[in-house]
Design a protein around this motif. Sequence first.
Motif, PDB file in Angstrom:
ATOM      1  N   VAL A 164       0.801  -1.223   0.000  1.00 49.82           N
ATOM      2  CA  VAL A 164       0.000   0.000   0.000  1.00 49.82           C
ATOM      3  C   VAL A 164       0.836   1.276   0.000  1.00 49.82           C
ATOM      4  O   VAL A 164       0.342   2.338  -0.398  1.00 49.82           O
ATOM      5  N   ALA A 165       2.086   1.212   0.431  1.00 47.88           N
ATOM      6  CA  ALA A 165       2.894   2.432   0.535  1.00 47.88           C
ATOM      7  C   ALA A 165       3.211   2.983  -0.856  1.00 47.88           C
ATOM      8  O   ALA A 165       3.505   2.236  -1.787  1.00 47.88           O
ATOM      9  N   LYS A 166       3.167   4.305  -0.965  1.00 47.17           N
ATOM     10  CA  LYS A 166       3.422   4.971  -2.243  1.00 47.17           C
ATOM     11  C   LYS A 166       4.706   5.788  -2.234  1.00 47.17           C
ATOM     12  O   LYS A 166       5.166   6.204  -3.303  1.00 47.17           O
ATOM     13  N   SER A 167       5.275   6.026  -1.058  1.00 49.29           N
ATOM     14  CA  SER A 167       6.430   6.912  -0.975  1.00 49.29           C
ATOM     15  C   SER A 167       7.193   6.641   0.309  1.00 49.29           C
ATOM     16  O   SER A 167       6.671   5.999   1.234  1.00 49.29           O
ATOM     17  N   PRO A 168       8.436   7.148   0.422  1.00 47.25           N
ATOM     18  CA  PRO A 168       9.161   7.024   1.693  1.00 47.25           C
ATOM     19  C   PRO A 168       8.402   7.627   2.867  1.00 47.25           C
ATOM     20  O   PRO A 168       8.500   7.122   3.994  1.00 47.25           O
ATOM     21  N   ASP A 169       7.633   8.672   2.624  1.00 43.86           N
ATOM     22  CA  ASP A 169       6.878   9.291   3.714  1.00 43.86           C
ATOM     23  C   ASP A 169       5.855   8.334   4.313  1.00 43.86           C
ATOM     24  O   ASP A 169       5.539   8.414   5.511  1.00 43.86           O
ATOM     25  N   ASP A 170       5.327   7.434   3.491  1.00 47.11           N
ATOM     26  CA  ASP A 170       4.383   6.448   4.023  1.00 47.11           C
ATOM     27  C   ASP A 170       5.077   5.525   5.025  1.00 47.11           C
ATOM     28  O   ASP A 170       4.491   5.163   6.055  1.00 47.11           O
ATOM     29  N   TYR A 171       6.304   5.152   4.725  1.00 40.80           N
ATOM     30  CA  TYR A 171       7.060   4.321   5.670  1.00 40.80           C
ATOM     31  C   TYR A 171       7.376   5.107   6.938  1.00 40.80           C
ATOM     32  O   TYR A 171       7.294   4.566   8.047  1.00 40.80           O
ATOM     33  N   ARG A 172       7.733   6.363   6.774  1.00 39.78           N
ATOM     34  CA  ARG A 172       8.008   7.196   7.951  1.00 39.78           C
ATOM     35  C   ARG A 172       6.761   7.315   8.832  1.00 39.78           C
ATOM     36  O   ARG A 172       6.846   7.286  10.063  1.00 39.78           O
ATOM     37  N   LYS A 173       5.603   7.448   8.197  1.00 40.80           N
ATOM     38  CA  LYS A 173       4.368   7.579   8.967  1.00 40.80           C
ATOM     39  C   LYS A 173       4.083   6.308   9.762  1.00 40.80           C
ATOM     40  O   LYS A 173       3.803   6.356  10.969  1.00 40.80           O
ATOM     41  N   VAL A 174       4.156   5.158   9.099  1.00 39.80           N
ATOM     42  CA  VAL A 174       3.819   3.890   9.760  1.00 39.80           C
ATOM     43  C   VAL A 174       4.813   3.583  10.876  1.00 39.80           C
ATOM     44  O   VAL A 174       4.421   3.300  12.022  1.00 39.80           O
ATOM     45  N   TYR A 175       6.096   3.640  10.564  1.00 43.70           N
ATOM     46  CA  TYR A 175       7.098   3.321  11.586  1.00 43.70           C
ATOM     47  C   TYR A 175       7.078   4.364  12.705  1.00 43.70           C
ATOM     48  O   TYR A 175       7.285   4.026  13.876  1.00 43.70           O
ATOM     49  N   GLY A 176       6.819   5.617  12.356  1.00 44.22           N
ATOM     50  CA  GLY A 176       6.742   6.650  13.372  1.00 44.22           C
ATOM     51  C   GLY A 176       5.626   6.383  14.364  1.00 44.22           C
ATOM     52  O   GLY A 176       5.793   6.544  15.579  1.00 44.22           O
TER      53      GLY A 176
END
Length: 388
Positions: A164-176
């Motif tokens: 589902v992730a579209k960008s590095p920011d999506d990973y930052r959001k989830v892990y954050g």
Amino acid sequence: MAKAVKLPRTDRSIETYALVGTPIERPEAAPVFNRIAYAAAHVVSDPWADTLPWNSPVIDWDATMAFRHHLWSLGFKIAEAMDTSQRGMGLDWAGAQELISRSLAEARTVPGADLACGAGTDQLPKQDAKSLDDVISAYEEQLGFIEKHGGRAILMASRALAHVAKSPDDYRKVYGRILGQAKDKVVLHWLGDMFDPELTGYWGGDRFEDTLQTVLSIITDHQDKVEGIKISLLDQAYEVELRRRLPQDVICFTGDDFNYATLIEGDGTRHSHALLGIFDAVAPQASKALAALAKGDLATFRGTIEPTVPLSRKIFEAPTQYYKAGVVFLAWLNGHQSHFTMPAGMQSARGALHYADIFRLADRANVLDRPDLAAARMTALMTQYGFA
């Protein structure tokens, strides 16, 4: 007289292979290491009850816990419910919950025993993940379960997030979100697509430098919640670059089953600690080597651990995700379980020539702890294949 086994070769001939290895002696007490060393441990199937191994694999909990005692006795911490336990390839979240709760309870009966547990999202099929919030909820459920039972977490890579992730920011959001609510420090897990093709593009990029920047930004933003990161890319240069750029109090755990010997030894300035699937299969050898390293005995460290590297490279050869079959094969040869069956019938993922090569390399690396038993079991297996 040396034990001999008939083994197939790639030219379609059969050789009579004479064993040459010498079993490693066991320490009287669990040794002390100067590296943090996690062994990612497998689970043992129960063939007496495993009538539908693809759909409903059954675990032999007594044998599974006994193997964890074996690892603890050799000085290892355990990385529990990881991909070595066939998370997502035979062991579902319900089975993982029982494994985690049993192992945490068992560890409390062993002085000094330690483990950390995999928290992922495998209860959420990737096709059912419609949003980042779905992924976050799945992570929260697993992290909450581990913490409720008094455990520490290894935050596993998520197929659903990769979907589902579209960008590095999506990973930052989830892990954050997950790191922000974790009670204790966790270990992150950077798992390459050679271990799981469904993780292609993880962290939101295709170039190592880009994904490294994303990983470092997550760690830097949540440094108070990150004990370390396990990197499993099977590329020594990538790991060296990661550990060079990590914050000082964040640990690099090698997950490189091709190059672990040199990465653990280090370059005189930096070294990696270990969180390895191969330590399941070569625990006595790795224990002796790490104990020698702690004493500054580099000759014994290298002489003991380096012969295991060709064996590990064979076990983890492409398709790498099937390495679990080789790990359990060696557990069977060494008498840690009475049979060579696996959850989801994964023993069929490799062929007879692969197992024959593992047998030869294990013998030369002194990994066959009980040569008579190993020779007898290998003969039985080769007879089943029609080679003996």
